[in-house]
Design an enzyme around this catalytic site. Structure first.
Site, PDB file in Angstrom:
ATOM      1  N   VAL A  17       0.837  -1.205   0.000  1.00 22.52           N
ATOM      2  CA  VAL A  17       0.000   0.000   0.000  1.00 22.52           C
ATOM      3  C   VAL A  17       0.874   1.257   0.000  1.00 22.52           C
ATOM      4  O   VAL A  17       0.673   2.173  -0.806  1.00 22.52           O
ATOM      5  CB  VAL A  17      -0.955   0.003   1.220  1.00 22.52           C
ATOM      6  N   ARG A  91      -9.914 -10.963  13.483  1.00 24.92           N
ATOM      7  CA  ARG A  91      -9.694  -9.528  13.269  1.00 24.92           C
ATOM      8  C   ARG A  91      -9.165  -8.861  14.533  1.00 24.92           C
ATOM      9  O   ARG A  91      -8.369  -7.939  14.474  1.00 24.92           O
ATOM     10  CB  ARG A  91     -11.021  -8.866  12.864  1.00 24.92           C
ATOM     11  N   THR A 122      -3.748   1.640   7.693  1.00 27.87           N
ATOM     12  CA  THR A 122      -3.612   0.286   8.253  1.00 27.87           C
ATOM     13  C   THR A 122      -4.939  -0.189   8.840  1.00 27.87           C
ATOM     14  O   THR A 122      -5.655   0.589   9.488  1.00 27.87           O
ATOM     15  CB  THR A 122      -2.535   0.305   9.372  1.00 27.87           C
ATOM     16  N   PRO A 124      -7.362  -2.763  11.293  1.00 27.89           N
ATOM     17  CA  PRO A 124      -8.699  -2.193  11.075  1.00 27.89           C
ATOM     18  C   PRO A 124      -8.651  -0.660  11.217  1.00 27.89           C
ATOM     19  O   PRO A 124      -8.359  -0.145  12.300  1.00 27.89           O
ATOM     20  CB  PRO A 124      -9.559  -2.835  12.161  1.00 27.89           C
ATOM     21  N   SER A 146      -8.453   6.534   6.372  1.00 29.79           N
ATOM     22  CA  SER A 146      -8.965   6.487   4.979  1.00 29.79           C
ATOM     23  C   SER A 146     -10.414   5.995   4.989  1.00 29.79           C
ATOM     24  O   SER A 146     -11.203   6.345   4.098  1.00 29.79           O
ATOM     25  CB  SER A 146      -8.094   5.591   4.103  1.00 29.79           C
ATOM     26  N   ASP A 151     -14.464   2.469  -0.240  1.00 23.45           N
ATOM     27  CA  ASP A 151     -15.757   1.786  -0.401  1.00 23.45           C
ATOM     28  C   ASP A 151     -16.740   2.700  -1.145  1.00 23.45           C
ATOM     29  O   ASP A 151     -17.489   2.255  -2.016  1.00 23.45           O
ATOM     30  CB  ASP A 151     -16.339   1.419   0.965  1.00 23.45           C
ATOM     31  N   ARG A 154     -15.871   2.667  -4.768  1.00 27.67           N
ATOM     32  CA  ARG A 154     -16.322   1.424  -5.419  1.00 27.67           C
ATOM     33  C   ARG A 154     -17.841   1.464  -5.638  1.00 27.67           C
ATOM     34  O   ARG A 154     -18.347   1.043  -6.684  1.00 27.67           O
ATOM     35  CB  ARG A 154     -15.984   0.211  -4.537  1.00 27.67           C
ATOM     36  N   HIS A 178     -15.172   0.839   8.075  1.00 29.45           N
ATOM     37  CA  HIS A 178     -14.622   0.289   6.829  1.00 29.45           C
ATOM     38  C   HIS A 178     -14.530  -1.218   7.067  1.00 29.45           C
ATOM     39  O   HIS A 178     -13.595  -1.702   7.680  1.00 29.45           O
ATOM     40  CB  HIS A 178     -13.235   0.886   6.548  1.00 29.45           C
TER      41      HIS A 178
END
Ligand SMILES: NC(=O)c1ccc[n+]([C@@H]2O[C@H](COP(=O)([O-])OP(=O)(O)OC[C@H]3O[C@@H](n4cnc5c(N)ncnc54)[C@H](O)[C@@H]3O)[C@@H](O)[C@H]2O)c1
Length: 317
Positions: A17, A91, A122, A124, A146, A151, A154, A178
């Site tokens: 990234v 997660r 980064t 979560p 971010s 999303d 998209r 996110h």
């Protein structure tokens, strides 16, 4: 002669990234200084050398593998450092590992540049934006995630395909986490002010509801689908990061669905999540309050609860 001060952008975490973002940033001409920092110093050096060799074919910029002291004076420091999910890892466990990474790096960024802006990529991302806020001591408008910027992009692209219009003419937002609990704001989605609900059927006998449902599911699950095929996602997130950095560096006051501390609206308190926000030279200039339907507001509340639980589970920063 009038000389403009250099625009420095620092990237901490020069992996997929971070280095893809640095490349997009170089091609954009937005930054005159790009600094890469990574725990793997050789990786940062190799990426910086490779990027520097693209300068003669792109825009003038100085690029180097640096130190945390180089964050001083940066317009933005982007954090894309951290571990990716191991097979079978939850997660929460991933979050714990990345909280440890943030404990190491965020205080060093803030020490070097107490007036800076930190942009977290980064995952979560919402939880780590909160952790970065606590660890840095920076004001909440200067610590941004971010969030659902990617999303939302998209989502608009898929709606643009369906309605056959430029995605930039589609106004629709994904808010909240996110991740799996993110919320599409269908009630306010529109094209040139015409609500999607009021647009005539798209023709070809498409079942609109099913098509719209599939668009949201495809948006929410896009990362899984890409990771299954190529192991990671980085081009689109790099472009989203560039868009956020552009809004800050050029003080564009662009409305983006970035993650930041929410304290008050919709009865939500002390949680970082995405809402449409005006982004400019001070970071978050304003968070917009949407007139959500009761269902959308309830879904946003559930997303906030999930984020709060994750934050509590990964411990205090
Ligand atoms: N927010 C989004 O929309 C989005 C999209 C894609 C990926 N991501 C996230 O971005 C992060 C990076 O993904 P990637 O594919 O680039 O991973 P990667 O493994 O390619 O790169 C991570 C880099 O971080 C570095 N690093 C690890 N610990 C460090 C430390 N303590 N200090 C400095 N550097 C350190 C590693 O050396 C590595 O170079 C992941 O958390 C991923 O989930 C977010």
């Amino acid at each position: 002669m009038y000389e403009r001060p250099p625009v420095r952008v620092v990237v901490v975490g020069a992996g997929n990234v971070g280095s893809t973002f640095a490349y997009a940033l170089l091609l954009s001409g937005l930054a005159s200084e790009i600094v890469l920092i990574d725990a793997n110093a050789e990786r940062a050096e190799g990426e910086a050398m490779d990027l520097a060799h693209a300068v003669p074919f792109s825009r003038p910029a100085r690029i180097w593998a640096g130190e945390y002291a180089d964050c001083a004076g940066a317009a933005v420091t982007v954090i894309s450092a951290g571990a990716s999910q191991r097979p079978g890892e939850t997660r929460i466990d991933l979050a714990r590992r990345n909280v440890d990474v943030f404990r190491e790096i965020v205080p060093r960024i803030a020490d070097a540049h107490p007036d800076g802006i930190i942009l977290v990529a980064t995952n979560p991302v919402d939880v780590l934006t909160h952790i970065a806020l606590r660890l840095s001591g920076l004001p909440p408008n200067r610590v941004i995630g971010s969030g659902t910027t990617l999303d939302t992009g998209r989502f608009r692209a898929a709606l643009g395909d369906l309605y056959r219009v430029d995605p930039r003419s589609v106004h629709a937002f994904i808010i909240g986490e996110h991740g799996d609990s993110e919320v599409p704001v269908w009630s306010l989605a529109n094209i040139a002010g015409v609500r999607l609900a009021d647009l005539p059927p798209m023709g070809g006998g498409i079942d609109d509801r099913a098509a719209l449902g599939a668009i949201f599911e495809g948006t929410r699950d896009a990362a899984y689908a890409i990771i299954e095929r190529k192991g990671a996602t980085y081009y689109a997130v790099a472009a989203a990061l560039l868009r956020i950095v552009e809004a800050i560096v050029r003080d564009q006051r662009t409305v983006l669905s970035v993650s930041s501390l929410v304290d008050g609206p919709y009865g939500l308190h002390d949680v970082c999540l995405s809402l449409p926000s005006v982004v400019g030279r001070n970071g978050i200039e304003e968070v917009l309050t949407l007139s959500l339907t009761p269902d959308e507001e309830a879904a946003l509340g559930r997303s906030a609860d999930l984020l709060r639980r994750t934050l509590a589970a990964v411990g205090d920063a």
